[in-house]
Write an enzyme that holds these catalytic residues in place. Structure first.
Site, short mmCIF file in Angstrom:
data_model
loop_
_atom_site.label_atom_id
_atom_site.label_comp_id
_atom_site.label_asym_id
_atom_site.label_seq_id
_atom_site.Cartn_x
_atom_site.Cartn_y
_atom_site.Cartn_z
N CYS A 2 0.84 -1.19 0.00
CA CYS A 2 0.00 0.00 0.00
C CYS A 2 0.88 1.24 0.00
CB CYS A 2 -0.88 0.00 1.23
SG CYS A 2 -1.81 -1.52 1.41
N ARG A 27 1.45 1.57 -6.16
CA ARG A 27 1.69 0.57 -5.12
C ARG A 27 0.42 -0.23 -4.80
NH1 ARG A 27 6.40 1.77 -1.83
NH2 ARG A 27 5.50 0.47 -0.24
N TRP A 74 -3.70 -1.92 -1.42
CA TRP A 74 -3.65 -3.18 -2.16
C TRP A 74 -4.20 -4.21 -1.19
CZ3 TRP A 74 -1.24 -8.04 -1.97
CH2 TRP A 74 -1.25 -8.76 -3.16
N ASN A 100 0.50 -0.47 6.14
CA ASN A 100 0.98 -1.26 5.02
C ASN A 100 1.55 -2.54 5.60
OD1 ASN A 100 2.10 -2.21 2.65
ND2 ASN A 100 3.90 -0.89 2.77
N GLY A 101 1.01 -3.69 5.23
CA GLY A 101 1.52 -4.95 5.78
C GLY A 101 0.37 -5.85 6.18
N GLU A 486 10.44 -13.38 -20.03
CA GLU A 486 10.13 -11.98 -19.72
C GLU A 486 9.06 -11.44 -20.67
OE1 GLU A 486 10.40 -10.13 -17.37
OE2 GLU A 486 10.21 -8.09 -18.10
N LYS A 490 5.43 -10.01 -19.46
CA LYS A 490 4.96 -8.66 -19.80
C LYS A 490 3.56 -8.76 -20.40
CE LYS A 490 6.94 -6.48 -17.98
NZ LYS A 490 8.00 -7.02 -17.19
N GLU A 493 0.85 -9.83 -17.71
CA GLU A 493 0.50 -8.90 -16.62
C GLU A 493 -0.26 -7.67 -17.09
OE1 GLU A 493 3.75 -7.69 -14.10
OE2 GLU A 493 5.09 -7.36 -15.76
N HIS A 509 8.99 -32.16 -26.18
CA HIS A 509 8.70 -32.99 -25.01
C HIS A 509 7.29 -32.76 -24.47
CE1 HIS A 509 12.81 -34.32 -25.07
NE2 HIS A 509 13.22 -33.05 -25.08
N LYS A 608 3.24 -2.40 -7.50
CA LYS A 608 4.64 -2.19 -7.88
C LYS A 608 5.61 -2.77 -6.87
CE LYS A 608 7.69 -0.47 -10.65
NZ LYS A 608 7.87 -1.19 -11.92
C1 AGP Z 1 7.43 -6.97 -13.23
O1 AGP Z 1 6.85 -6.54 -14.41
C2 AGP Z 1 6.51 -7.43 -12.20
N1 AGP Z 1 5.52 -6.47 -11.90
C3 AGP Z 1 7.08 -8.19 -11.03
O2 AGP Z 1 7.30 -9.48 -11.51
C4 AGP Z 1 8.36 -7.70 -10.34
O3 AGP Z 1 9.45 -7.83 -11.20
C5 AGP Z 1 8.61 -8.52 -9.06
O4 AGP Z 1 7.53 -8.36 -8.19
C6 AGP Z 1 9.90 -8.16 -8.36
O5 AGP Z 1 9.89 -6.84 -7.93
P1 AGP Z 1 11.18 -6.11 -7.44
O6 AGP Z 1 12.10 -5.95 -8.61
O7 AGP Z 1 10.70 -4.79 -6.91
O8 AGP Z 1 11.79 -6.95 -6.37
#
Ligand code: AGP
Length: 613
Positions: A2, A27, A74, A100-101, A486, A490, A493, A509, A608
């Protein structure tokens, strides 16, 4: 995960808090709220959904005051709704909390409070915090004592900010564990609190980062810090140099698009001051790497999550190929439960843009416990992953706001390449000529990234072809296998399209059974030592009616003649090719998500900074 903002001073707190929350919305964006001390009593405004809803509410029913706290959520406990939105207020209306937590022992605390007659207004764990503070205050404690007693009873990791109308001259902020940072911003006759620097950086650059189990009493004219148990702490004030403009969207439609385009600049910054192209040498001074440490390492363990873990996949290949150090790339959330084999000759290298990912921090702790030397590659200056490490590499990308990480993926790829060269040089696994050649290749990188960005329109055209697909398969081999992972991440998400990545050799396989006209295949087929293998994968997919899009080296007519669409990239030395090849995949995911009309910067269910386990 959060976002938290607090203000105490002479200005109107409401616009400062709302503006700060806007910077932190990445966040969490399930709900938002703020509480302001108005004429001696606390007024709260909260709403479900994005910050815009709260702004609208505040427009309709304004609140003003010189002390306030705000929150973007969040959700962990309780659905995203107005009643579960923070701030949470006690029954007396005299104490209010943002958090937050996760309160891991909230069931036990809730039962205790219910037995004492407390009434809960929400489904959140956070409400136990405010009700406990209130209970202690009713029993005669002042706010500080009540907060200490409450905080010392919380299990889990937390950032907590509290104020009470009984003591209108202060806000209390505390941090326990790794639920994300709590940073205090120092002004003249005013002070700020935030969970992350961008929220307050337009007001002040003088910052104090709270450590775990520290609590701050924040007044207009000063800040006092102590441990939660009450032991005084001398604060360390840091200054930061980030440009606030760097966190604005500027000419771009989304932060993600801006951040993709910023990679020419961020990679130049990554190289600046670290690479001497004349001498062919690398400097990474913040790593504190001595010759003795370099020689004594017998293993590197990389710890990361998500995109950062994909960067680690590339890093493993580079460290093993260039520095010849056995390296494993561990998913941080698994590492601490794996009884890992780590000793004093192991370097644990965390990779994290936020520097506050709970799983990564926990993995670092585990590695430390077992005697490892700790390094980190981090973007957020002053974050926990930077501070707990014995040495670090700062990503130099500036703030990354889009939830889907882009520039904070390519910067660590360059960092890991530089690190591999530095270690190889110190350990004698490369000679001076090899070192110079490897360093020389680096100078091309920002320009080659720029060439990929110039082809954005072509990528957008391919996005039009793929925007309605339900599934997609990404294939790569060798050093570009992580780029398949990757690219797929992308896409899923931000566009919510199911995408899977495979090492191309695995297709036969099992996964090849999936291939038909409804399962487009994206193949990373640039000219490197895996090129022929990728060509045969493409042929196999085509033979089964698959639609194939290839990332291919400019001018490669052979690939062009085999596939349906090509995303062209410039010829690049193979060890640096992941940095180049990922660019069209970032752009592809971005444009597909835009064409589907989705919220690119704030995709559903994500945040984030993932500060919960
Ligand atoms: C990346 O596009 C993602 N949103 C997510 O996988 C991110 O890379 C992951 O949560 C790790 O975050 P960090 O780099 O802040 O540790």
């Amino acid at each position: 995960m959060c976002g938290i903002v607090g203000y105490i001073g002479e200005q109107d707190a409401t616009p400062i808090i709302l503006k700060g929350l806007k910077k932190l919305e990445y966040r969490g964006y399930d709900s938002a709220g703020l509480a302001v001390l108005t004429n001696g009593h606390i007024e709260v405004r909260r709403d479900a959904g994005k910050l815009a809803n709260l702004e609208h509410l505040v427009d309709e029913t304004p609140i003003h005051g010189r002390l306030g706290i705000g929150h973007t959520r969040w959700a962990t406990h309780g659905e995203p709704s107005a009643r579960n939105a923070h701030p949470h207020m006690g029954a007396t209306g005299k104490v209010v909390v943002v958090h937050n937590g996760i309160v891991e022992n909230f069931i036990e605390l809730k039962e205790e409070l219910l037995k004492g007659g407390a009434k809960f207004q929400s489904d959140t764990d956070t409400e136990t915090i405010v009700l406990l503070v209130e209970k202690y205050m009713i029993a005669g404690d002042d706010l500080e004592t009540a907060a200490r007693k409450t905080l010392s009873r919380l299990k889990g990791a937390h950032g907590v900010v509290i104020f009470s109308s009984n003591e209108p001259d202060k806000i209390i902020a505390a941090r326990i564990g790794n639920a994300g940072g709590v940073v205090l911003g120092l002004g003249e006759g005013e002070n700020y609190i935030a969970s992350d620097i961008p929220a307050i950086m337009e007001h002040t650059r003088r910052l104090i980062f709270l450590e775990s189990r520290q609590m701050a009493i924040v007044k207009r004219d000063g800040v006092t810090i102590s441990t939660i148990e009450g032991k005084p702490v001398t604060p360390q004030v840091s200054s930061i140099a980030w440009d606030p403009v760097a966190a604005e969207k500027g000419e771009y439609r989304h932060f993600m698009q801006k951040e993709i385009h910023e990679q020419v600049r961020s990679l130049n910054d990554t190289l600046a001051g670290r690479v001497d192209f004349e001498e062919g040498t690398i400097r990474l001074p913040q790593l504190n790497l001595t010759d003795e440490t370099a020689r004594s390492i017998n293993k590197i363990v990389m710890l990361a999550c998500g995109t950062a873990w994909h960067a680690g996949m590339v890093g493993k290949i580079l460290l093993e190929r260039i520095a010849r150090i056995p390296t494993s790339n561990e998913i941080a959330s698994e590492f601490r439960y794996a009884d890992p084999i780590v000793d004093t000759h192991t370097v644990a290298m965390a990779i994290s843009q936020s520097g506050e990912t709970a799983d990564t921090l926990a993995a670092m702790e585990e590695a430390r416990k077992r005697g490892a030397h700790l390094w980190s590659i981090v973007n957020a200056i002053g974050s926990q992953a930077m501070r707990v490490a014995d040495g670090y590499i700062s990503m130099q990308t500036g703030p990354e706001i889009g939830v889907a990480s882009t520039k904070a993926f390519t910067a660590p790829l360059v960092d890991l390449y530089m690190l591999a060269i530095l270690l190889a040089d110190k350990r004698g696994t490369i000679d001076a000529a090899q070192r110079k050649a490897l360093v020389h290749d680096l100078r091309l990188v920002p320009e080659l990234v720029g060439k990929c960005l110039d082809r954005e329109k072509e990528v957008e055209a391919v996005a039009h072809e793929l925007k309605d697909t339900h599934d997609m398969l990404y294939l790569g081999r060798g050093i570009n296998m992580p780029i398949a992972y990757e690219g797929a991440l992308k896409l899923k998400e931000i566009s919510y399209i199911h995408a899977e990545a495979y090492p191309a050799g695995e297709m036969k396989h099992g996964p090849i059974a999936l291939v038909d006209k409804n399962m487009p295949v994206l193949a990373l087929a640039t000219r490197d030592q895996w090129y022929e293998k990728m060509i045969s994968q493409i042929e196999q997919a085509k033979a089964r009616g698959g639609i194939v899009v290839a990332v291919a080296t400019e001018g490669d007519e052979r690939v062009a003649s085999l596939v349906d669409k090509v995303l062209w990239v410039p010829e690049t030395p193979w060890m640096l090719s992941p940095i180049i090849n990922v660019i069209p995949l970032q752009l592809l995911a971005y444009h597909i998500a835009c064409l589907r009309g989705l919220d690119v910067d704030q995709p559903r269910n994500l945040a984030k900074s993932v500060t919960v386990e």
